[in-house]
Write a protein that holds these residues in place. Structure first.
Motif, PDB file in Angstrom:
ATOM      1  N   ASP A   1      54.853  -0.313  53.398  1.00 27.41           N
ATOM      2  CA  ASP A   1      53.166  -0.472  53.154  1.00 27.41           C
ATOM      3  C   ASP A   1      52.451  -0.581  54.081  1.00 27.41           C
ATOM      4  OD1 ASP A   1      50.624  -0.909  51.375  1.00 27.41           O
ATOM      5  OD2 ASP A   1      51.823  -2.874  49.700  1.00 27.41           O
ATOM      6  N   ASP A   2      51.177   0.882  53.890  1.00 26.92           N
ATOM      7  CA  ASP A   2      49.942   0.826  54.331  1.00 26.92           C
ATOM      8  C   ASP A   2      49.211  -0.383  55.079  1.00 26.92           C
ATOM      9  OD1 ASP A   2      49.104   2.223  52.290  1.00 26.92           O
ATOM     10  OD2 ASP A   2      47.379   2.472  52.978  1.00 26.92           O
ATOM     11  N   ASP A   3      49.542  -1.300  53.566  1.00 23.81           N
ATOM     12  CA  ASP A   3      49.308  -2.005  53.709  1.00 23.81           C
ATOM     13  C   ASP A   3      49.385  -3.268  54.860  1.00 23.81           C
ATOM     14  OD1 ASP A   3      46.834  -4.657  52.807  1.00 23.81           O
ATOM     15  OD2 ASP A   3      47.019  -4.422  51.032  1.00 23.81           O
ATOM     16  N   THR A   4      48.332  -4.110  55.984  1.00 27.78           N
ATOM     17  CA  THR A   4      49.396  -4.860  57.073  1.00 27.78           C
ATOM     18  C   THR A   4      48.769  -5.561  56.102  1.00 27.78           C
ATOM     19  OG1 THR A   4      46.873  -4.759  58.271  1.00 27.78           O
ATOM     20  CG2 THR A   4      48.951  -3.017  58.652  1.00 27.78           C
ATOM     21  N   THR A   5      48.160  -6.728  55.333  1.00 30.57           N
ATOM     22  CA  THR A   5      47.925  -8.082  54.153  1.00 30.57           C
ATOM     23  C   THR A   5      49.038  -8.094  53.434  1.00 30.57           C
ATOM     24  OG1 THR A   5      45.317  -7.617  55.052  1.00 30.57           O
ATOM     25  CG2 THR A   5      46.452  -9.204  52.914  1.00 30.57           C
ATOM     26  N   ASN A   6      49.365  -6.802  52.917  1.00 33.04           N
ATOM     27  CA  ASN A   6      50.494  -6.354  52.110  1.00 33.04           C
ATOM     28  C   ASN A   6      52.391  -7.350  52.847  1.00 33.04           C
ATOM     29  OD1 ASN A   6      51.486  -6.375  49.448  1.00 33.04           O
ATOM     30  ND2 ASN A   6      52.285  -5.312  50.240  1.00 33.04           N
ATOM     31  N   ASN A   7      51.595  -6.212  54.035  1.00 34.56           N
ATOM     32  CA  ASN A   7      52.774  -6.474  54.787  1.00 34.56           C
ATOM     33  C   ASN A   7      53.466  -7.785  54.855  1.00 34.56           C
ATOM     34  OD1 ASN A   7      54.056  -4.253  53.892  1.00 34.56           O
ATOM     35  ND2 ASN A   7      53.239  -3.428  56.533  1.00 34.56           N
ATOM     36  N   LEU A   8      52.647  -9.022  55.737  1.00 38.44           N
ATOM     37  CA  LEU A   8      52.489 -10.281  56.213  1.00 38.44           C
ATOM     38  C   LEU A   8      52.464 -11.157  54.429  1.00 38.44           C
ATOM     39  CD1 LEU A   8      49.763 -10.315  58.174  1.00 38.44           C
ATOM     40  CD2 LEU A   8      51.944 -10.175  59.596  1.00 38.44           C
ATOM     41  N   VAL A   9      52.424 -10.761  53.629  1.00 39.71           N
ATOM     42  CA  VAL A   9      52.522 -11.458  52.580  1.00 39.71           C
ATOM     43  C   VAL A   9      54.092 -11.333  52.062  1.00 39.71           C
ATOM     44  CG1 VAL A   9      51.791 -11.530  49.780  1.00 39.71           C
ATOM     45  CG2 VAL A   9      50.233 -10.982  51.511  1.00 39.71           C
ATOM     46  N   CYS A  10      54.224 -10.205  52.289  1.00 33.75           N
ATOM     47  CA  CYS A  10      55.657 -10.065  51.608  1.00 33.75           C
ATOM     48  C   CYS A  10      56.785 -10.595  52.735  1.00 33.75           C
ATOM     49  CB  CYS A  10      55.729  -8.555  51.619  1.00 33.75           C
ATOM     50  SG  CYS A  10      55.732  -7.408  50.259  1.00 33.75           S
ATOM     51  N   LYS A  11      56.329 -10.627  54.311  1.00 27.01           N
ATOM     52  CA  LYS A  11      57.216 -11.310  55.204  1.00 27.01           C
ATOM     53  C   LYS A  11      57.272 -12.418  54.932  1.00 27.01           C
ATOM     54  CE  LYS A  11      58.105 -11.384  59.809  1.00 27.01           C
ATOM     55  NZ  LYS A  11      57.732 -10.598  61.183  1.00 27.01           N
ATOM     56  N   TYR A  12      55.731 -13.891  54.585  1.00 28.52           N
ATOM     57  CA  TYR A  12      55.700 -15.065  54.256  1.00 28.52           C
ATOM     58  C   TYR A  12      57.080 -15.237  53.126  1.00 28.52           C
ATOM     59  CZ  TYR A  12      53.707 -18.333  52.256  1.00 28.52           C
ATOM     60  OH  TYR A  12      53.151 -20.807  51.646  1.00 28.52           O
ATOM     61  N   VAL A  13      56.740 -14.225  52.376  1.00 23.51           N
ATOM     62  CA  VAL A  13      57.289 -14.847  50.518  1.00 23.51           C
ATOM     63  C   VAL A  13      58.946 -14.601  50.807  1.00 23.51           C
ATOM     64  CG1 VAL A  13      57.586 -13.871  49.112  1.00 23.51           C
ATOM     65  CG2 VAL A  13      55.331 -14.229  48.964  1.00 23.51           C
ATOM     66  N   ILE A  14      59.163 -12.927  51.675  1.00 21.10           N
ATOM     67  CA  ILE A  14      60.627 -13.180  52.150  1.00 21.10           C
ATOM     68  C   ILE A  14      60.671 -15.049  52.601  1.00 21.10           C
ATOM     69  CG2 ILE A  14      62.358 -12.010  52.985  1.00 21.10           C
ATOM     70  CD1 ILE A  14      60.523  -9.427  52.365  1.00 21.10           C
ATOM     71  N   HIS A  15      60.226 -15.046  53.864  1.00 21.81           N
ATOM     72  CA  HIS A  15      61.226 -16.162  54.658  1.00 21.81           C
ATOM     73  C   HIS A  15      61.003 -17.501  53.681  1.00 21.81           C
ATOM     74  CE1 HIS A  15      60.330 -14.123  58.417  1.00 21.81           C
ATOM     75  NE2 HIS A  15      62.048 -13.629  58.381  1.00 21.81           N
ATOM     76  N   ARG A  16      60.017 -17.319  52.919  1.00 22.15           N
ATOM     77  CA  ARG A  16      60.089 -18.675  52.262  1.00 22.15           C
ATOM     78  C   ARG A  16      60.938 -18.874  51.087  1.00 22.15           C
ATOM     79  NH1 ARG A  16      55.596 -19.699  48.221  1.00 22.15           N
ATOM     80  NH2 ARG A  16      56.540 -21.327  47.463  1.00 22.15           N
TER      81      ARG A  16
ATOM     82  N   ASN B   1      64.202   7.610  38.816  1.00 25.05           N
ATOM     83  CA  ASN B   1      64.948   8.050  40.722  1.00 25.05           C
ATOM     84  C   ASN B   1      66.315   6.825  40.261  1.00 25.05           C
ATOM     85  OD1 ASN B   1      65.570   7.598  43.060  1.00 25.05           O
ATOM     86  ND2 ASN B   1      63.413   8.491  43.387  1.00 25.05           N
ATOM     87  N   VAL B   2      66.859   7.374  41.065  1.00 24.94           N
ATOM     88  CA  VAL B   2      68.359   6.748  40.347  1.00 24.94           C
ATOM     89  C   VAL B   2      68.155   5.451  41.836  1.00 24.94           C
ATOM     90  CG1 VAL B   2      70.124   8.444  42.211  1.00 24.94           C
ATOM     91  CG2 VAL B   2      71.121   7.667  40.686  1.00 24.94           C
ATOM     92  N   PHE B   3      67.670   5.824  42.764  1.00 28.74           N
ATOM     93  CA  PHE B   3      67.586   4.991  43.919  1.00 28.74           C
ATOM     94  C   PHE B   3      67.214   4.052  43.466  1.00 28.74           C
ATOM     95  CE2 PHE B   3      68.546   8.851  45.731  1.00 28.74           C
ATOM     96  CZ  PHE B   3      70.453   8.607  46.179  1.00 28.74           C
ATOM     97  N   VAL B   4      65.893   3.621  42.493  1.00 35.39           N
ATOM     98  CA  VAL B   4      64.884   2.211  42.432  1.00 35.39           C
ATOM     99  C   VAL B   4      65.378   1.530  41.403  1.00 35.39           C
ATOM    100  CG1 VAL B   4      62.431   2.160  41.786  1.00 35.39           C
ATOM    101  CG2 VAL B   4      62.924   3.918  42.569  1.00 35.39           C
ATOM    102  N   LYS B   5      65.422   0.323  42.058  1.00 33.46           N
ATOM    103  CA  LYS B   5      66.091  -0.606  41.189  1.00 33.46           C
ATOM    104  C   LYS B   5      65.446  -1.519  40.169  1.00 33.46           C
ATOM    105  CE  LYS B   5      70.325  -0.040  42.748  1.00 33.46           C
ATOM    106  NZ  LYS B   5      71.114   1.054  43.044  1.00 33.46           N
ATOM    107  N   GLY B   6      63.728  -1.100  40.891  1.00 33.99           N
ATOM    108  CA  GLY B   6      62.967  -2.079  39.528  1.00 33.99           C
ATOM    109  C   GLY B   6      61.437  -1.911  40.342  1.00 33.99           C
ATOM    110  N   TYR B   7      60.804  -1.923  38.898  1.00 31.11           N
ATOM    111  CA  TYR B   7      59.042  -1.622  39.611  1.00 31.11           C
ATOM    112  C   TYR B   7      58.338  -2.846  39.769  1.00 31.11           C
ATOM    113  CZ  TYR B   7      54.784   1.226  38.878  1.00 31.11           C
ATOM    114  OH  TYR B   7      53.179   1.971  38.964  1.00 31.11           O
ATOM    115  N   LEU B   8      57.841  -2.968  40.994  1.00 34.61           N
ATOM    116  CA  LEU B   8      57.094  -4.554  40.662  1.00 34.61           C
ATOM    117  C   LEU B   8      55.782  -4.823  40.814  1.00 34.61           C
ATOM    118  CD1 LEU B   8      59.709  -6.153  42.959  1.00 34.61           C
ATOM    119  CD2 LEU B   8      60.007  -6.098  40.103  1.00 34.61           C
TER     120      LEU B   8
ATOM    121  N   THR C   1      58.841 -12.920  41.766  1.00 40.29           N
ATOM    122  CA  THR C   1      59.236 -12.097  41.273  1.00 40.29           C
ATOM    123  C   THR C   1      60.798 -12.312  42.596  1.00 40.29           C
ATOM    124  OG1 THR C   1      57.733 -10.519  41.616  1.00 40.29           O
ATOM    125  CG2 THR C   1      58.840  -9.743  42.178  1.00 40.29           C
ATOM    126  N   MET C   2      60.861 -12.140  43.800  1.00 41.44           N
ATOM    127  CA  MET C   2      62.199 -13.127  44.132  1.00 41.44           C
ATOM    128  C   MET C   2      62.801 -13.300  43.468  1.00 41.44           C
ATOM    129  SD  MET C   2      62.156 -11.511  47.065  1.00 41.44           S
ATOM    130  CE  MET C   2      62.797 -11.987  48.129  1.00 41.44           C
TER     131      MET C   2
END
Length: 129
Positions: free
Chosen positions: A11-26, A108-115, A123-124
């Motif tokens: 994602d080109d949005d660094t803030t969104n990337n950090l939010v994702c990292k936080y949620v994934i680590h939680r 798209n065959v490779f896309v498992k979901g649209y979130l 979501t996780m």
């Protein structure tokens, strides 16, 4: 689906990337999380590392990015070795409300979901619960 230990966020949005990292680590505090604001660099790393790593990976992909869009990213991914493709589960993570975007992604065959952005614990739990 079991909870993977490797996550890639493109994602080109660094803030969104950090939010994702936080949620994934939680969700999984042992997860290896790689963040990319440059889709081309992410493709390069995936191509180079996944073939030898053989690690199940979840990739969260934004649709609207300036240098390479999500659909363009998916087109490049289609050319990868099947062994690499099998290891990566791609989820579109976007703020787009465009139904056309959603339809194209879901076809798209490779896309498992649209979130919806931002990634959340809810979501996780929906994906891996």
């Amino acid at each position: 689906m079991k909870i993977p230990n490797r996550f890639i966020v493109v994602d080109d949005d660094t803030t969104n990337n950090l939010v994702c990292k936080y949620v994934i680590h939680r969700f999984n505090n042992n997860a290896d999380v790689q963040l990319f604001t440059d889709p081309e660099k992410a493709l390069e790393i995936i191509k180079d590392s996944s073939a030898s790593a053989e690690v199940e990976t979840v990739l969260f992909l934004d649709l609207n990015m300036p240098t390479m869009s999500g659909p363009e990213f998916l087109e490049e991914f289609e050319n990868f070795n099947q062994d690499v493709q099998k290891q990566i589960s791609i989820y579109i993570l976007t703020a787009s409300l465009d139904l056309g975007d959603r339809d194209r992604a879901e076809r798209n065959v490779f896309v498992k979901g649209y979130l919806p952005k931002p990634l959340s614990m809810e979501t996780m739990n929906q994906i891996f619960g």
